[in-house]
Design a protein around this motif. Structure first.
Motif, short mmCIF file in Angstrom:
data_model
loop_
_atom_site.label_atom_id
_atom_site.label_comp_id
_atom_site.label_asym_id
_atom_site.label_seq_id
_atom_site.Cartn_x
_atom_site.Cartn_y
_atom_site.Cartn_z
N PHE A 118 1.15 -1.17 -0.06
CA PHE A 118 0.03 -0.14 0.02
C PHE A 118 0.92 0.92 0.26
N ASP A 119 0.76 2.02 -0.94
CA ASP A 119 0.90 3.26 -1.11
C ASP A 119 0.54 4.54 -0.38
N LEU A 120 1.28 4.97 1.40
CA LEU A 120 0.21 5.55 1.71
C LEU A 120 1.46 7.02 2.50
N ASP A 121 0.26 7.66 2.51
CA ASP A 121 0.82 8.62 3.09
C ASP A 121 2.20 8.73 4.33
N GLU A 122 2.68 9.58 4.11
CA GLU A 122 4.16 8.97 5.41
C GLU A 122 3.97 9.14 6.91
N LYS A 123 2.66 10.48 7.07
CA LYS A 123 1.86 10.81 8.22
C LYS A 123 1.57 8.45 8.64
N PHE A 124 0.39 8.83 7.80
CA PHE A 124 -0.42 6.95 7.60
C PHE A 124 1.13 5.99 8.77
N GLN A 125 1.64 6.28 7.52
CA GLN A 125 2.65 4.74 7.88
C GLN A 125 3.84 5.19 8.73
N TYR A 126 3.63 6.34 9.04
CA TYR A 126 4.24 6.52 10.61
C TYR A 126 3.28 6.10 11.97
N SER A 127 2.14 6.26 11.84
CA SER A 127 1.26 5.99 12.50
C SER A 127 0.68 4.49 12.99
N ILE A 128 1.11 3.49 11.90
CA ILE A 128 0.96 2.41 11.58
C ILE A 128 1.83 1.49 12.39
N ARG A 129 3.23 1.33 11.90
CA ARG A 129 4.06 1.37 12.22
C ARG A 129 4.67 2.21 14.10
N LYS A 130 4.16 2.95 14.00
CA LYS A 130 4.24 3.00 15.79
C LYS A 130 3.10 2.01 16.32
N ALA A 131 2.01 2.21 16.10
CA ALA A 131 1.48 1.98 16.93
C ALA A 131 1.79 -0.25 16.86
N ALA A 132 2.19 -0.79 15.70
CA ALA A 132 2.68 -1.70 15.88
C ALA A 132 4.42 -2.29 16.70
N LEU A 133 4.77 -0.84 16.96
CA LEU A 133 6.02 -1.14 17.72
C LEU A 133 5.02 -0.96 19.60
N ASP A 134 4.50 -0.47 19.56
CA ASP A 134 4.03 0.05 20.47
C ASP A 134 3.03 -2.10 20.84
N SER A 135 2.86 -2.13 20.30
CA SER A 135 2.36 -2.92 20.25
C SER A 135 3.31 -4.50 20.22
N GLY A 136 4.13 -4.43 19.57
CA GLY A 136 5.09 -5.66 19.60
C GLY A 136 5.07 -6.03 18.18
N PHE A 137 3.76 -6.20 17.63
CA PHE A 137 3.89 -6.89 16.63
C PHE A 137 5.06 -6.26 15.29
N SER A 138 5.03 -7.00 13.89
CA SER A 138 5.41 -6.32 13.06
C SER A 138 4.32 -5.78 12.35
N PRO A 139 4.66 -4.10 11.19
CA PRO A 139 3.94 -3.54 10.21
C PRO A 139 2.92 -4.36 9.64
N SER A 140 3.26 -5.69 9.58
CA SER A 140 2.32 -6.36 8.61
C SER A 140 0.73 -6.91 9.05
N ASP A 141 1.64 -7.38 10.73
CA ASP A 141 0.60 -8.24 12.04
C ASP A 141 -0.43 -6.89 12.16
N GLN A 142 0.01 -5.52 12.30
CA GLN A 142 -0.27 -4.43 12.98
C GLN A 142 -1.65 -4.40 11.58
#
Length: 110
Positions: A26-50
């Protein structure tokens, strides 16, 4: 003479099903990518699992080694050898020094 069907082991069937999965990018705006990656990190998930969690899909609970990776070229090793006053061939010692720098960075930024 009749042919007997041999049953495939369950692990093979799972691997066969996994091989049929298609990766979707998915080509998402950097803001959305950051949000998903941060949530993944906070949850202990990979971005894919998030993403799977966001979509309400199942997430395999397999143990993951928490590690970071970086690709180092021979030129990188030469540059790091100068930094650490080592020989470029002393790659194991260079890796130890890099690890120390990363730990120091983490401690400093907590």
């Amino acid at each position: 003479m009749t042919k007997q069907k041999h049953s495939l082991p369950a692990q093979w069937l799972q691997n066969q099903q996994a091989a049929k999965a298609t990766q979707v990018a998915f080509d998402l705006d950097e803001k959305f990518q950051y949000s998903i990656r941060k949530a993944a990190l906070d949850s202990g998930f990979s971005p894919s699992d998030q993403i799977r969690t966001i979509l309400g899909l199942s997430v395999t609970k397999r143990p993951k080694r928490p590690r970071l990776t970086v690709s180092l070229s021979l030129e990188d090793y030469a540059q790091l050898a100068v930094k650490y006053h080592l020989l470029a061939e002393e790659q194991l010692e260079i890796k130890k020094r890099v690890l120390d720098d990363l730990i120091h960075f983490g401690d400093k930024n907590e």
